[in-house]
Design an enzyme around this catalytic site. Structure first.
Site, PDB file in Angstrom:
ATOM      1  N   PHE A   1       1.071  -1.141  -0.035  1.00 49.24           N
ATOM      2  CA  PHE A   1      -0.031  -0.049  -0.071  1.00 49.24           C
ATOM      3  C   PHE A   1       0.794   1.316   0.004  1.00 49.24           C
ATOM      4  CE2 PHE A   1      -2.655  -3.312   1.808  1.00 49.24           C
ATOM      5  CZ  PHE A   1      -3.606  -3.159   1.003  1.00 49.24           C
ATOM      6  N   GLU A   2       0.472   2.250  -0.752  1.00 49.57           N
ATOM      7  CA  GLU A   2       1.196   3.490  -0.896  1.00 49.57           C
ATOM      8  C   GLU A   2       1.305   4.135   0.635  1.00 49.57           C
ATOM      9  OE1 GLU A   2      -0.921   7.072  -2.465  1.00 49.57           O
ATOM     10  OE2 GLU A   2      -2.914   5.761  -2.728  1.00 49.57           O
ATOM     11  N   THR A   3       0.479   3.702   1.604  1.00 50.95           N
ATOM     12  CA  THR A   3       0.423   4.400   2.786  1.00 50.95           C
ATOM     13  C   THR A   3       1.882   3.931   3.663  1.00 50.95           C
ATOM     14  OG1 THR A   3      -0.959   2.709   3.349  1.00 50.95           O
ATOM     15  CG2 THR A   3      -1.794   5.233   3.148  1.00 50.95           C
TER      16      THR A   3
END
Lengths: 326, 254, 326, 254
Positions: free
Chosen positions: D50-52
């Site tokens: 995930f980009e997070t």
């Protein structure tokens, strides 16, 4: 990198697989702490030659690799080893005698170079070294760089700030990325997939891992994946970067491993004594490195269990309280 | 007056340069001791800070290297080199950092050599190199420099310029693009030097009790202005007590 | 930044001290997680105007600040809020109606801009956005930039790689640093000195803190310095960057706070309903924000203790297991 | 043959694109479900990412946003945005990433608009913007794009180019300095499109059972080559079983 579920290997196999004559490598740790010493001794044992070593302040590890005759070129920020050697001894000798070639950077510059490699960028900027010989004096010529596809074409480049006076910075130094063939780290915990957990300071280990084509993790303890995943915030080496996981208890000795053991003053002082004299050093290599089968053998010759007890970390402080440190 | 040794004089001279609110970047040895002394004597809200990434370590025992596990225990935060140098280059926090450096050679403008004596490619003597020295010297507004007072160390021309001082003087740093600042004070085994606000040339600010100006000048290759020199106040009993009892009770550095 | 030993303040005082009309600010969190909502509501309550907001994906926080009439300019990567709003509602309205002005970046670019600010560098490089309108279309003109000393003179700059083909990168996009006047974060734990500990993903909070002139930390729990220092590896906000520490239990509500509580679907859905209609939204602001004294008051109107129990995090997973999430 | 709904067809079509060893970057909703399906069906050593900043999250419950606390639980590592995007721009790991994106508009070369309809400064419709979309589209070698098959979405000219596809075709990415790669496949509610190896133009690769080529073309503003089109194999009973029972038992996405 790979996404295999089980990357556990024997140390000798991991070194044979990923470290070749002429490889460009980087090693983790800082001066007398968490150097991947077991892996370094194995590189020396296997007689690997002509390495290009990228070091920031990789004291003991860099000095032993150089002393072992494995290194021909070196980018370095600091060749010292705390109180044990203001200047690392085999490093100094090798540079003065011209048996290795060297190019100097600062610690932040080396760190930025690994970070640039990790980011997939050709460079990162800093103002460090403007006006200095770090910037002006090159260890490797433009011709040599042009011939070697693994080297950037210039040492560093000064550039005017293209955003005018933004951030009160008229000029920046661009430092080029490093992409080692392999980075070798020693960490406290890892799982078989290659997730790694470093306790205490991380130095530049994380950036070094992410910049490399391959990563070998040696670890104090191989732990269950489920255990590491209970605290994912504390895992700082993502498994997707890692190729080999090698459990080696005391794998950083004679350097320290926070929470597990302190540096071994007796071993470090013995090394210093040997390193200063070519004959003693030859004998040291013959007996302690080439004369031992593996890191267990090295430890047995260096005081064995009794020594390990002496440097065992206090569970509260993470180091050996009141250790006689020479 | 209480007896004291030279290293105590040097440590206290450096500690006095550290102000409350300073973030102190130092190495090991005498620079770490100076930072500890300042925190315990004159700058309780100063913060010790290591290039390896630890902030405000407790230091129950004296570390023998900036990577010693002793800097990790009870720190406020443990990070890495990137964090540490970023904090020093940061335009807010970096302006509060005071560096403590040493060197093999220093010149009139406080430029330092920690790399080689002789030719770079095949040197007569190789030293450790920059480490974080060049970085801190490039970034921060104030630096304390420890030196041995010797002719071969206070030189007209450095063999290699590792860490920038005031470069060629007056406007040197600004012209080159470095941050404002540079070395503030040079503390030796004989004297304390400072830098002229305009010319950025080193001048003799103080000599230790029992040392003459002549002795100092004999141990330098270049001449400095001595017209502002005064005797340095020796360590007070209070300073000595704290230094000896709280900072280095095992005498690992002193 | 400061090195004071005790930085604990009341929220209203911290906002009054550090957030002024026209301030450039950034807020922590990501879409529906760990936004500093209590601080945002207090900014709205104090009627602060003309803020320049730097956002990556600051979903709920950005949308409420915009809806509250506090924002005039916005650098943003993503104005969405997960399943609750594919495009944030007051953000969309404000842009379409021209009541705020906006300039678009990508999430990585915003992240790099904060990182550049933290590093004290005017820019950082990436290859993201080459060939796109992120690069070509500016929200703020060169003239406006030239007039405003808090803005970089250009949106982004494309540059040929000065190291030739090094790292197989012919060109890079340089994205300019951000230096907010203040960054506001909500973290799980902090001590009075300002050391902060984030559990779970850190998003871009750490870079945002380090890039700012001032930092306000709101926290779930104010804990003893000695407690945080037992695990310094887990503390990710160094106190030297922090100006104010404000204990605000449930300070991220209605967004989530890992390990403490989940997002509040009822509150988020109610907000969505209000945000879509100007009259309902005016009433929402009047009653829920301006009509409450503080965050406790806001929570009391939003289901109070019973609602808090429903979203309380399960100690094992860190979120509310089997929560009805709309 | 077992009955299935359109979203199941689309999810399985995307899952089939994911190979063992892929690192899958996706958002929430159908893209996350496709990644979960691939991991459970055809690519057990693929990794969700995930980009997070979370890597290989366990996902006991389906997250409603990439910042949902549900992606943090039992992940291999939790980091931040900088780590995530750095991994995608990294020349080693980034080459193993496959992106999954959606958009408001797409053109013949797979370029995407997720920003505005109408004028940028005062748009008719404002969308969320790039998020990490432009980043992943700039960096990674392969992308799956989910689209609604509508004339206003398959457009001759984008109102705003948010995320780069093959830009102006053939050599577009190389000329501009982007990494090799770009969109691989477009999956709609009617069809599957791919891109010609040379011209990089979109062509119709497949249509779902019951859909005609004519229907598809009527829902596009631009023409595409249909000469390679074949019926897409519907989800197998095994695929459906895993999708329904293991991936989304609560039917939060399907």
């Amino acid at each position: 990198m790979n996404t295999k579920d089980d990357k556990v290997m024997a140390l000798s196999d991991a070194i044979r697989e990923y470290v070749k004559d002429g490889s460009h490598i980087s090693i983790g740790g800082f001066t007398i702490n968490r150097n991947p010493m077991a892996a370094i001794y194995e590189i020396i044992r296997q007689g690997i030659r002509d390495l290009y070593l990228y070091a920031h302040s990789n004291g003991q590890g860099a000095d032993e690799l150089i002393g072992g005759g494995c290194v021909s070129r070196l980018d370095i920020a600091y060749g010292g080893n705390g109180k044990y050697a203001a200047t690392c001894i085999r490093f100094r000798k090798a540079v003065q005698e011209g048996t290795i070639r060297v190019e100097d950077y600062s610690n932040f510059q080396m760190c930025l170079r690994f970070m640039a490699g990790a980011m997939g960028m050709p460079f990162l900027p800093t103002v460090s070294s403007l006006g200095t010989d770090l910037l002006n004096v090159w260890g490797f010529s433009e011709e040599e760089r042009a011939r070697d596809p693994k080297m950037p074409n210039q040492k560093m480049i000064v550039m005017d700030n293209p955003f005018g006076g933004w951030m009160d910075t008229p000029k920046v130094v661009l430092v080029p990325a490093i992409q080692p063939d392999v980075t070798i780290l020693h960490v406290q915990k890892a799982d078989k997939q290659g997730t790694g957990r470093i306790h205490g300071l991380t130095f530049a280990d994380v950036e070094q891992a992410k910049s490399a084509k391959h990563v070998i993790l040696t670890c104090e303890e191989l732990v269950d994946t489920a255990v590491l995943r209970r605290n994912p915030d504390q895992n700082n080496i993502p498994f997707i970067h890692v190729d080999a996981v090698v459990p080696v208890p005391h794998g950083a000795l004679p350097t320290a491993c926070y929470g597990y053991y302190d540096y071994d003053p007796a071993c470090l002082l013995h090394y210093v004594k040997c390193a200063k004299d070519d004959d003693l050093h030859r004998e040291y290599l013959r007996k302690f490195i080439h004369g031992t089968k593996d890191h267990e053998g090295f430890i047995a010759l260096n005081g064995g269990r009794e020594r390990l007890d002496r440097i065992k970390a206090d569970p509260e402080t993470g180091y050996a309280v009141n250790l006689a440190r020479g | 007056m209480e007896k004291y040794i030279l290293r105590e004089m040097m440590t206290i001279a450096a500690a006095r340069e550290i102000k409350n609110g300073d973030i102190v970047f130092g190495g090991t040895g005498i620079s770490m001791l100076a930072a500890m002394a300042a925190k315990n004597i004159n700058a309780p809200e100063s913060v010790m800070f290591f290039e390896t990434g630890a902030i405000d370590s407790k230091l129950d025992e004296i570390p023998l290297a900036v990577a010693d596990s002793r800097v990790m225990y009870l720190a406020a935060t443990n990070g890495g080199l990137f964090d540490a140098f970023t904090t020093m280059q940061n335009p807010i926090t970096g302006r509060h950092v005071i560096g403590i450096l040493g060197a093999a050679q220093i010149d009139l403008y406080g430029n330092l050599n920690t790399t080689v004596i002789g030719n770079y490619v095949k040197p007569k003597t190789r030293f450790s190199g920059s480490g974080g020295g060049c970085d801190v010297a490039s970034f921060v507004p104030r630096c304390i420099i420890f030196m041995q007072q010797e002719k071969k160390r206070f030189v007209k021309k450095l063999d290699y310029l590792t860490s920038p001082g005031h470069l060629d003087g007056a406007d040197g740093r600004r012209k080159t693009g470095l941050r404002e600042g540079g070395p503030t004070v040079v503390i030796t085994n004989m004297a304390v030097f400072r830098f002229d606000g305009l010319t950025k040339r080193m001048y003799l600010a103080g000599y230790y009790p029992g040392i003459t100006v002549q002795q100092i000048l004999e141990n330098m290759e270049f001449a400095v202005d001595v017209s502002h020199a005064a005797e340095v106040a020796p360590p007070t009993p209070e300073e000595l007590k704290i230094l000896r009892e709280k900072c280095d009770p095992q005498r690992l550095i002193l």
